[in-house]
Design a protein around this motif. Sequence first.
Motif, PDB file in Angstrom:
ATOM      1  N   ARG A  12       0.834  -1.203   0.000  1.00 35.06           N
ATOM      2  CA  ARG A  12       0.000   0.000   0.000  1.00 35.06           C
ATOM      3  C   ARG A  12       0.868   1.252   0.000  1.00 35.06           C
ATOM      4  O   ARG A  12       0.619   2.204  -0.751  1.00 35.06           O
ATOM      5  CB  ARG A  12      -0.923  -0.011   1.225  1.00 35.06           C
ATOM      6  N   ARG A  15       2.465   1.654  -3.401  1.00 34.25           N
ATOM      7  CA  ARG A  15       1.489   2.126  -4.392  1.00 34.25           C
ATOM      8  C   ARG A  15       1.239   3.627  -4.246  1.00 34.25           C
ATOM      9  O   ARG A  15       1.229   4.374  -5.233  1.00 34.25           O
ATOM     10  CB  ARG A  15       0.183   1.354  -4.241  1.00 34.25           C
ATOM     11  N   ILE A  16       1.064   4.084  -3.003  1.00 34.26           N
ATOM     12  CA  ILE A  16       0.836   5.513  -2.756  1.00 34.26           C
ATOM     13  C   ILE A  16       2.061   6.323  -3.164  1.00 34.26           C
ATOM     14  O   ILE A  16       1.949   7.382  -3.782  1.00 34.26           O
ATOM     15  CB  ILE A  16       0.495   5.761  -1.269  1.00 34.26           C
ATOM     16  N   THR A  17       3.266   5.809  -2.825  1.00 29.17           N
ATOM     17  CA  THR A  17       4.506   6.501  -3.180  1.00 29.17           C
ATOM     18  C   THR A  17       4.627   6.662  -4.688  1.00 29.17           C
ATOM     19  O   THR A  17       4.972   7.745  -5.189  1.00 29.17           O
ATOM     20  CB  THR A  17       5.725   5.722  -2.644  1.00 29.17           C
ATOM     21  N   GLN A  19       2.215   6.702  -6.891  1.00 31.93           N
ATOM     22  CA  GLN A  19       1.214   7.653  -7.362  1.00 31.93           C
ATOM     23  C   GLN A  19       1.642   9.091  -7.095  1.00 31.93           C
ATOM     24  O   GLN A  19       1.513   9.965  -7.970  1.00 31.93           O
ATOM     25  CB  GLN A  19      -0.133   7.360  -6.685  1.00 31.93           C
ATOM     26  N   PRO A  67      -1.161  13.861  -1.666  1.00 40.12           N
ATOM     27  CA  PRO A  67      -1.404  12.895  -0.583  1.00 40.12           C
ATOM     28  C   PRO A  67      -0.136  12.621   0.210  1.00 40.12           C
ATOM     29  O   PRO A  67       0.968  12.559  -0.345  1.00 40.12           O
ATOM     30  CB  PRO A  67      -1.858  11.633  -1.342  1.00 40.12           C
ATOM     31  N   ILE A  69       2.535  10.457   2.154  1.00 42.22           N
ATOM     32  CA  ILE A  69       3.004   9.067   2.115  1.00 42.22           C
ATOM     33  C   ILE A  69       3.101   8.553   3.548  1.00 42.22           C
ATOM     34  O   ILE A  69       3.861   9.099   4.364  1.00 42.22           O
ATOM     35  CB  ILE A  69       4.375   8.971   1.425  1.00 42.22           C
TER      36      ILE A  69
END
Length: 293
Positions: A12, A15-17, A19, A67, A69
């Motif tokens: 997770r 994935r966020i990193t 994005q 967002p 991280i």
Amino acid sequence: NISLWTFNEQRRITRITEQVEAMKEQRTRARRAEKAVERLANGGGGEEGKDDGEEDEEDEEDFSDLPRIPSYQQRRLWGEHVNTLLLVTLECQSQDLLVELVGTLSNFTAQDLNKGQKWEQLMKDHSLCVFLGRLLVPGMSQDDLILEVIILLTTLCVSYKAAALIAGTTLVGSLADLWEDKGADTELAVQLVHAYHRMLHFEPTRNELLYSTGFMGAAAEAAASKHGNVRRRADLCLGVVMEQDRGDDGRIGELGARVRRNRFRAHNGEWIENVGGASSRESDDEDDDDGMA
């Protein structure tokens, strides 16, 4: 359950990193394009004299609205258990349990190890390369275990020293040979090409892969695969080969030229076939004319 929890959290965060990094890159490119348009509109005056440092300061973006991280909450959780897991893995006689143990090890990252722990030292302490080499001997392991071994090798190959340890064994050659035996298996093919890509980034494994194995043929086959993931990863591999096979003057070497030719054939196969067919027909017509004469 604990391993699934921590590994899912890592995925997770990754994935966020990815994005956030993609959003940063997109915004930076848009900003540069805007500034380029402004310079053109102003005739380019006053901009050429600035040095790179001033330009970088002006181009610095504020990404505070993107967002956040999250931090890895289970950092170092596995550190004290890594040696125990390795010992259990080395002594395990059950292939089913070995699949789970190797799979668990392959999901570890540097943040899971204790401070100061390095994969290369663990590999030396436990003779891990020799153990994994035995598992890759043809006929010794089931496909599920082979898959996990490939993933673990990709995890281990994260530094020059670790790559040197891997290159000093039969592991690189075994991975290259696996393409011929297991390349038809899509899941294995994806992980194999991913492992090749990682190894190409370090000189010891890159030299072993390029000059002591049939990697180039395997990469060419992978680049023509009908499976998109295999094709994309193979194309990245070939890109690394081209970049690394350059002289001081920037010219590509023999391997790079080979990659360029293969890419040209792959992207222009239909045209080459049509031109080749037309040339063949012209040659046949000339032969017929000579015969009649």
